[in-house]
Design a protein around this motif. Structure first.
Motif, PDB file in Angstrom:
ATOM      1  N   MET A  46      -4.702  62.602  42.812  1.00  0.00           N
ATOM      2  CA  MET A  46      -3.525  62.065  42.160  1.00  0.00           C
ATOM      3  C   MET A  46      -3.389  62.624  40.753  1.00  0.00           C
ATOM      4  O   MET A  46      -2.309  62.904  40.313  1.00  0.00           O
ATOM      5  N   GLY A  47      -4.483  62.759  40.005  1.00  0.00           N
ATOM      6  CA  GLY A  47      -4.392  63.259  38.636  1.00  0.00           C
ATOM      7  C   GLY A  47      -3.974  62.170  37.665  1.00  0.00           C
ATOM      8  O   GLY A  47      -4.122  60.987  37.935  1.00  0.00           O
ATOM      9  N   ILE A  48      -3.402  62.588  36.555  1.00  0.00           N
ATOM     10  CA  ILE A  48      -3.020  61.651  35.501  1.00  0.00           C
ATOM     11  C   ILE A  48      -1.754  60.884  35.898  1.00  0.00           C
ATOM     12  O   ILE A  48      -0.789  61.467  36.396  1.00  0.00           O
ATOM     13  N   ALA A  49      -1.769  59.581  35.692  1.00  0.00           N
ATOM     14  CA  ALA A  49      -0.618  58.734  36.006  1.00  0.00           C
ATOM     15  C   ALA A  49       0.538  59.059  35.068  1.00  0.00           C
ATOM     16  O   ALA A  49       0.324  59.436  33.904  1.00  0.00           O
ATOM     17  N   ALA A  50       1.751  58.899  35.562  1.00  0.00           N
ATOM     18  CA  ALA A  50       2.952  59.249  34.796  1.00  0.00           C
ATOM     19  C   ALA A  50       3.014  58.496  33.465  1.00  0.00           C
ATOM     20  O   ALA A  50       3.360  59.085  32.430  1.00  0.00           O
ATOM     21  N   HIS A  51       2.682  57.214  33.460  1.00  0.00           N
ATOM     22  CA  HIS A  51       2.770  56.447  32.210  1.00  0.00           C
ATOM     23  C   HIS A  51       1.729  56.921  31.190  1.00  0.00           C
ATOM     24  O   HIS A  51       1.977  56.912  29.992  1.00  0.00           O
ATOM     25  N   ILE A  52       0.574  57.383  31.662  1.00  0.00           N
ATOM     26  CA  ILE A  52      -0.444  57.905  30.749  1.00  0.00           C
ATOM     27  C   ILE A  52      -0.020  59.286  30.244  1.00  0.00           C
ATOM     28  O   ILE A  52      -0.215  59.611  29.068  1.00  0.00           O
ATOM     29  N   ALA A  53       0.568  60.086  31.108  1.00  0.00           N
ATOM     30  CA  ALA A  53       1.073  61.402  30.682  1.00  0.00           C
ATOM     31  C   ALA A  53       2.114  61.245  29.580  1.00  0.00           C
ATOM     32  O   ALA A  53       2.135  62.025  28.606  1.00  0.00           O
ATOM     33  N   ARG A  54       2.994  60.242  29.685  1.00  0.00           N
ATOM     34  CA  ARG A  54       4.001  59.993  28.632  1.00  0.00           C
ATOM     35  C   ARG A  54       3.326  59.595  27.322  1.00  0.00           C
ATOM     36  O   ARG A  54       3.721  60.046  26.246  1.00  0.00           O
ATOM     37  N   LEU A  55       2.288  58.772  27.403  1.00  0.00           N
ATOM     38  CA  LEU A  55       1.546  58.394  26.199  1.00  0.00           C
ATOM     39  C   LEU A  55       0.859  59.610  25.584  1.00  0.00           C
ATOM     40  O   LEU A  55       0.893  59.803  24.366  1.00  0.00           O
ATOM     41  N   ARG A  56       0.240  60.421  26.430  1.00  0.00           N
ATOM     42  CA  ARG A  56      -0.453  61.608  25.936  1.00  0.00           C
ATOM     43  C   ARG A  56       0.505  62.570  25.248  1.00  0.00           C
ATOM     44  O   ARG A  56       0.130  63.245  24.289  1.00  0.00           O
ATOM     45  N   ALA A  57       1.743  62.628  25.697  1.00  0.00           N
ATOM     46  CA  ALA A  57       2.735  63.504  25.069  1.00  0.00           C
ATOM     47  C   ALA A  57       2.996  63.081  23.620  1.00  0.00           C
ATOM     48  O   ALA A  57       3.349  63.907  22.779  1.00  0.00           O
ATOM     49  N   VAL A  58       2.781  61.807  23.328  1.00  0.00           N
ATOM     50  CA  VAL A  58       3.012  61.286  21.980  1.00  0.00           C
ATOM     51  C   VAL A  58       1.734  61.306  21.137  1.00  0.00           C
ATOM     52  O   VAL A  58       1.761  61.722  19.988  1.00  0.00           O
TER      53      VAL A  58
END
Length: 153
Positions: free
Chosen positions: A1-13
């Protein structure tokens, strides 16, 4: 699955900064009392435990069942809630530099359907271990702390 979408959005910030993340850990036990441990792809620092992040709107129990199905291709029945753990022993730095501090809800479980095998690319290997073999295994720091806290070590 990899990184969850909500965590990816946080990581972008926030980039690689430490994130406090709710998660689950699942300890499948077979009829002989052996424990299923896994090796994670991309950050193999020893044998680890099955599990992952809780998705928004998801209960810890539902996340545990989902993670097992995704990672090992098997259905599980949660048999008992063992503990909720956090602190420095549950902080992880991934090879890409991402840092996470997990608060993990730990469940014991039994496989109810399917034969466990790495299925989603997150795991490279899995194996069943009798309790007496656990102390000598090369365990990740996270797994060692968790197994000690839940009295498996």
């Amino acid at each position: 699955m990899g990184i969850a979408a909500h965590i990816a959005r946080l990581r972008a910030v926030v980039g690689h900064e430490l994130l406090l993340l709710p998660s689950v850990s699942v300890l499948p036990v077979d009829e002989d009392g052996r424990l299923l441990l896994v090796r994670h792809a991309g950050h193999d620092d020893g044998w680890g435990v099955l599990g992952g992040a809780i998705e928004p709107g998801e209960s810890p129990a539902a996340a545990a069942v989902r993670e097992a199905r995704e990672e090992i291709g098997a259905d599980i029945r949660l048999t008992r809630l063992l503990d909720t753990l956090g602190g420095p022993d549950y902080e992880v730095t991934y090879p890409n530099g991402d840092r996470a501090a997990y608060i993990t809800t730990v469940y014991e479980a039994h496989i109810t359907q399917g034969s466990p095998t790495p299925t989603d690319g997150e795991l490279t290997e899995l194996a069943w271990f009798p309790p007496q073999d656990l102390p000598a295994l090369p365990l990740s720091n996270f797994a060692r702390a968790l197994l000690q806290a839940t009295h498996h070590l």
